[in-house]
Write an enzyme that holds these catalytic residues in place. Structure first.
Site, PDB file in Angstrom:
ATOM      1  N   ALA A 247       0.796  -0.953  -0.256  1.00  0.00           N
ATOM      2  CA  ALA A 247       0.161   0.082  -0.083  1.00  0.00           C
ATOM      3  C   ALA A 247       1.141   1.272  -0.088  1.00  0.00           C
ATOM      4  CB  ALA A 247      -0.814  -0.125   1.119  1.00  0.00           C
TER       5      ALA A 247
ATOM      6  N   GLU B 101       7.596  -2.302 -10.280  1.00  0.00           N
ATOM      7  CA  GLU B 101       8.346  -2.783  -9.588  1.00  0.00           C
ATOM      8  C   GLU B 101      10.242  -1.881  -9.811  1.00  0.00           C
ATOM      9  OE1 GLU B 101       8.688  -7.990  -8.952  1.00  0.00           O
ATOM     10  OE2 GLU B 101       9.622  -7.139 -10.569  1.00  0.00           O
TER      11      GLU B 101
ATOM     12  N   GLU C 278       1.270  -1.605 -17.459  1.00  0.00           N
ATOM     13  CA  GLU C 278       2.217  -1.265 -18.086  1.00  0.00           C
ATOM     14  C   GLU C 278       3.542  -1.648 -18.864  1.00  0.00           C
ATOM     15  OE1 GLU C 278       2.607   2.922 -18.056  1.00  0.00           O
ATOM     16  OE2 GLU C 278       0.588   2.980 -16.786  1.00  0.00           O
TER      17      GLU C 278
ATOM     18  N   MET D  61      -4.962   7.826 -21.350  1.00  0.00           N
ATOM     19  CA  MET D  61      -3.357   7.882 -21.160  1.00  0.00           C
ATOM     20  C   MET D  61      -2.639   9.069 -21.800  1.00  0.00           C
ATOM     21  SD  MET D  61      -1.367   5.283 -18.422  1.00  0.00           S
ATOM     22  CE  MET D  61      -1.680   3.937 -20.037  1.00  0.00           C
ATOM     23  N   THR D  62      -3.456  10.030 -22.608  1.00  0.00           N
ATOM     24  CA  THR D  62      -2.913  11.085 -23.695  1.00  0.00           C
ATOM     25  C   THR D  62      -2.449  12.357 -23.503  1.00  0.00           C
ATOM     26  OG1 THR D  62      -5.592  11.599 -23.094  1.00  0.00           O
ATOM     27  CG2 THR D  62      -5.545  10.693 -25.070  1.00  0.00           C
ATOM     28  N   TYR D  63      -1.018  12.269 -22.424  1.00  0.00           N
ATOM     29  CA  TYR D  63      -0.084  12.551 -22.136  1.00  0.00           C
ATOM     30  C   TYR D  63       1.201  12.653 -22.725  1.00  0.00           C
ATOM     31  CZ  TYR D  63      -2.062  10.526 -17.793  1.00  0.00           C
ATOM     32  OH  TYR D  63      -2.394   9.483 -17.018  1.00  0.00           O
ATOM     33  N   GLU D  64       1.694  13.019 -22.510  1.00  0.00           N
ATOM     34  CA  GLU D  64       3.500  13.031 -21.960  1.00  0.00           C
ATOM     35  C   GLU D  64       4.363  12.662 -24.079  1.00  0.00           C
ATOM     36  OE1 GLU D  64       6.283  12.299 -19.448  1.00  0.00           O
ATOM     37  OE2 GLU D  64       4.980  13.797 -19.399  1.00  0.00           O
TER      38      GLU D  64
ATOM     39  N   TRP E  21      -3.436  14.473 -14.649  1.00  0.00           N
ATOM     40  CA  TRP E  21      -1.883  13.761 -13.727  1.00  0.00           C
ATOM     41  C   TRP E  21      -1.394  14.486 -13.799  1.00  0.00           C
ATOM     42  CZ3 TRP E  21       0.207   9.121 -11.703  1.00  0.00           C
ATOM     43  CH2 TRP E  21       1.943   8.522 -11.319  1.00  0.00           C
TER      44      TRP E  21
END
Length: 429
Positions: free
Chosen positions: A149, A174, A217, A280-283, A406
């Site tokens: 957590a 990870e 991802e 995730m429409t960024y970066e 985000w």
């Protein structure tokens, strides 16, 4: 609500006078650190009911009315003008406030380390009223399926006090990176899945989460069908427990798009299985890449229009960044990473370096260049009221479910003013 772009010679007093507002109201709404030093090209939100439009060459009353979603006769009546009379360039027309659609909104919030910073606590408290979901990032999965957590501090209390649902974000992170190996284990090993789903449900019920959000991802492309099967299994278990289920999707423009980030994300399957998805429409512009708008409108639109061929609009949450980047030029692959900055910090940087802010019409994003004290040239792309309004217009045009940010922690007061002005936010608590 009005957006004004600062021109040479503008002052906060003159802007306030133009729109019938006050110096104090504009200063407080935009949280200006130095209201007496505006930057040419800076966008300022004017907190008024409705907005004003100044007639431009080629305008007709009918076209203006269509643009703002109001009848032309009503527009003429509000402004006490003859609907059949010619318009003069520069005439100020008042556009009355229009009721906006109801949408959902989410914001991720990412504590770093073992504690939650005061900055993040304040951000959660300040912005939870504008959110359907608050998403602490993230619950990491051990290789036996148990959960690690994040620190939550008083997020559950903040959410409850604002009728905001908590979103339980599960990732395959990870050692600080998305692990293809761990992700594959999650979606292929039934024992790991059973432990994971048991822990997710127990955690959701004990803490008070309303949605479980899978952000897996860089899964191996061969695991696409296994991921879909896992989601079907998870959806059945979570629905029985009274929980929603959502997923995060990489920004694809076709089902055949290649690349380790994209291939295991099956838009059609996620649209069928999940209650909703976050695109995730960024970066596009990112810290390790060349200078670009972080979420250029044309690229964002391409992703959404593809998504709409695979799933209904009411399942799509548009991803949106709350930050920009400052790149040192010339950009060299593998070289210095761009520095993240808030929209407020970007404006201060432009002001301190005495440069004007420009605006790219294709990407609908602000940018500027400056030279630092060491003589290094920089390029900065960020978000402002104009760029976020363009995304809100896209949500309304395509009837999307809502928006997902985000991430909380970098100040962008204009976003929240305009979000409230454009939409009614659905609450699920």
């Amino acid at each position: 609500m009005q957006i004004h772009v600062v021109e040479q010679g503008d002052s906060l007093y003159s802007i306030a006078n133009t729109y019938g507002s006050t110096y104090q109201a504009i200063n407080e709404a935009n949280e200006l650190d130095n209201p007496n030093q505006l930057v040419v090209g800076q966008s300022v939100v004017i907190p008024i009911v409705g907005e004003f439009y100044f007639v431009q060459t080629g305008d007709s009353l009918y076209e203006i009315a269509q643009r703002f979603g109001i009848g032309y006769q009503r527009l003429a009546e509000v402004n006490n003008i003859d609907p059949n009379a010619p318009l003069y360039i520069g005439t100020r027309l008042y556009i009355p406030e229009q009721a906006g659609p109801t949408i959902e909104s989410n914001a991720y919030i990412e504590p770093i380390g073992e504690t939650v910073s005061e900055t993040l606590i304040n951000a959660a408290e300040k912005n939870a009223p504008f959110l359907t979901y608050l998403a602490p990032f993230n619950y990491r999965v051990n290789r036996d399926g148990s959960l690690i957590a994040p620190p939550l501090d008083n997020f559950a209390t903040i959410a409850a006090e604002n009728n905001t649902a908590l979103m339980l974000v599960v990732t395959n992170l990870e050692e600080g990176e998305f692990s293809a190996e761990l992700g594959s284990l999650i979606v292929t090993d039934e024992s790991v899945q059973n432990t994971l789903l048991d822990e997710i449900i127990q955690t959701a019920q004990s803490v008070g989460f309303g949605d479980v959000h899978f952000d897996l991802e860089f899964l191996p492309p061969a695991d696409k069908n296994a991921y879909n099967s896992f989601l079907r299994k998870a959806k059945s278990r979570l629905s029985d427990a009274g929980l929603l289920m959502s997923t995060a999707l990489a920004p694809k423009t076709s089902a055949e798009q290649e690349g380790e980030w994209y291939e295991a994300h099956d838009y059609a399957a996620h649209g069928e299985i999940a209650d909703f998805v976050v695109l995730m429409t960024y970066e596009w512009g990112y810290s390790g890449g060349p200078p670009l708008a972080v979420s250029p409108l044309d690229s964002v639109r391409d992703v959404v229009e593809y998504a709409l061929t695979e799933m209904p609009a009411n399942k799509i949450m548009l991803g949106q960044n709350l930050y920009g980047y400052d790149w040192t030029l010339p950009f060299e692959p593998g070289g210095e990473y761009a520095k993240a900055l808030s929209p407020q910090q970007a404006i201060i940087l432009a002001r301190d370096n005495n440069v004007a802010i420009e605006f790219d019409q294709q990407s609908q994003a602000p940018f500027f260049f400056y030279t630092d004290k060491e003589g290094n040239r920089h390029e900065v792309w960020f978000e402002d009221a104009r760029s976020i309004q363009a995304k809100f217009d896209l949500i309304k045009e395509l009837n999307l479910r809502g928006i997902s940010y985000w991430k909380l922690g970098l100040a962008f007061p204009q976003n929240w003013l305009l979000l409230e002005d454009n939409f009614t936010i659905r609450k699920r608590v």
